[in-house]
Design an enzyme around this catalytic site. Structure first.
Site, short mmCIF file in Angstrom:
data_model
loop_
_atom_site.label_atom_id
_atom_site.label_comp_id
_atom_site.label_asym_id
_atom_site.label_seq_id
_atom_site.Cartn_x
_atom_site.Cartn_y
_atom_site.Cartn_z
N PHE A 71 3.81 -4.60 -24.66
CA PHE A 71 3.37 -3.69 -23.61
C PHE A 71 1.87 -3.87 -23.35
O PHE A 71 1.05 -3.77 -24.27
CB PHE A 71 3.64 -2.23 -24.00
N TYR A 73 -1.58 -2.82 -21.04
CA TYR A 73 -2.11 -1.67 -20.28
C TYR A 73 -3.49 -1.92 -19.68
O TYR A 73 -3.99 -1.12 -18.90
CB TYR A 73 -2.18 -0.44 -21.19
N GLY A 74 -4.14 -3.02 -20.06
CA GLY A 74 -5.47 -3.35 -19.54
C GLY A 74 -5.49 -4.77 -19.01
O GLY A 74 -4.58 -5.20 -18.30
N SER A 75 -6.52 -5.53 -19.37
CA SER A 75 -6.65 -6.88 -18.84
C SER A 75 -5.52 -7.80 -19.27
O SER A 75 -5.28 -8.83 -18.64
CB SER A 75 -8.00 -7.49 -19.25
N GLU A 149 -6.67 -10.32 -29.11
CA GLU A 149 -6.81 -8.88 -29.25
C GLU A 149 -7.44 -8.42 -30.56
O GLU A 149 -7.94 -7.29 -30.64
CB GLU A 149 -5.43 -8.21 -29.10
#
Length: 239
Positions: A71, A73-75, A149
């Protein structure tokens, strides 16, 4: 199943960076160290490759031998760097997108002029994208994902129920780690806007990061009150 990753959402095909074109596809600590050294910025604050791989193996230890959903949610939504077999719109309950990551390490800000990025925090709900990784590619693609990440402390990996139009899947995502120096949940709106306006680094300006999010969310059809408020506030400051 169609061989086209964008079968369910053809409108996303031109909005997501191809893995081979992503800066993060071959990202590594060696590459990062060279960039920061050239800019005269501090080095050595990151996880070692051994630490990073151990965290990855622990996070995936209970994942069954099936495809992996991630999932974003940003870049990660428009530049995932991973090869995926399917992308889907999805919503996660119990977590929300918040701009509480204070970038001080050179990506989009420094200690002298911090930048700002989004993190996933508990509470509310969050709309984003699900990427499906073929089970045969999980080892290779999650290694790339972790190098992207988990450079240093900021998140911890969790599996969450992600709702898409055809049902719910258990998806891997990355949640704000309150023990990390970069996560500052009590940032005021004034501080957020200051960091957005002044933060800059080798990944670009924090202002451009927010502009890209706002533009992509408009194209994706995602409504996010926090993004809209920050975007409006930032535009007032830079006029």
């Amino acid at each position: 199943m169609s061989n086209d990753p964008f079968f369910h959402h053809p409108e996303l095909a031109d909005l997501i960076t191809k893995p081979e074109d992503s800066f993060f596809r071959d990202f590594s600590i060696t590459k990062l160290a060279s960039i920061l050294t050239d800019r005269g910025l501090p080095t050595g604050w990151w996880h070692s490759d051994e630490e990073r791989n151990a965290m990855r193996q622990a996070a995936l230890s209970e994942h069954r031998s099936e495809d992996l959903w991630v999932f974003a949610y940003g870049s990660l939504m428009w530049d995932p760097a991973i090869r995926f077999t399917e992308v889907r719109r999805a919503r996660v309950q119990g977590y929300q997108r918040r701009f509480i990551l204070k970038d001080i390490h050179g990506g989009r800000g420094t200690r002298e002029a911090p930048g700002l990025m989004a993190a996933l925090d508990r509470g509310g709900e969050c709309e984003g994208l699900l990427f499906r990784i073929d089970r045969e590619a999980i080892e290779t693609e999650t290694d790339i994902l972790w190098r992207r990440e988990f450079v240093g402390p900021a998140y911890f990996p969790v599996f969450v129920p992600a709702q898409m139009s055809e049902g719910t899947v258990n998806a891997l995502t990355f949640v704000a780690d309150y023990d990390a120096e970069l996560i500052v949940p009590e940032l005021s709106r004034t501080e957020q806007l200051e960091y957005l306006v002044t933060g800059s680094g080798f990944l670009g300006d924090s202002a451009d990061y927010l502009r890209n999010i706002a533009r992509q969310f408009q194209l994706f059809g995602i409504e996010d009150a926090e993004v809209e408020a920050l975007y409006s506030g930032m535009n007032l400051l830079v006029k």
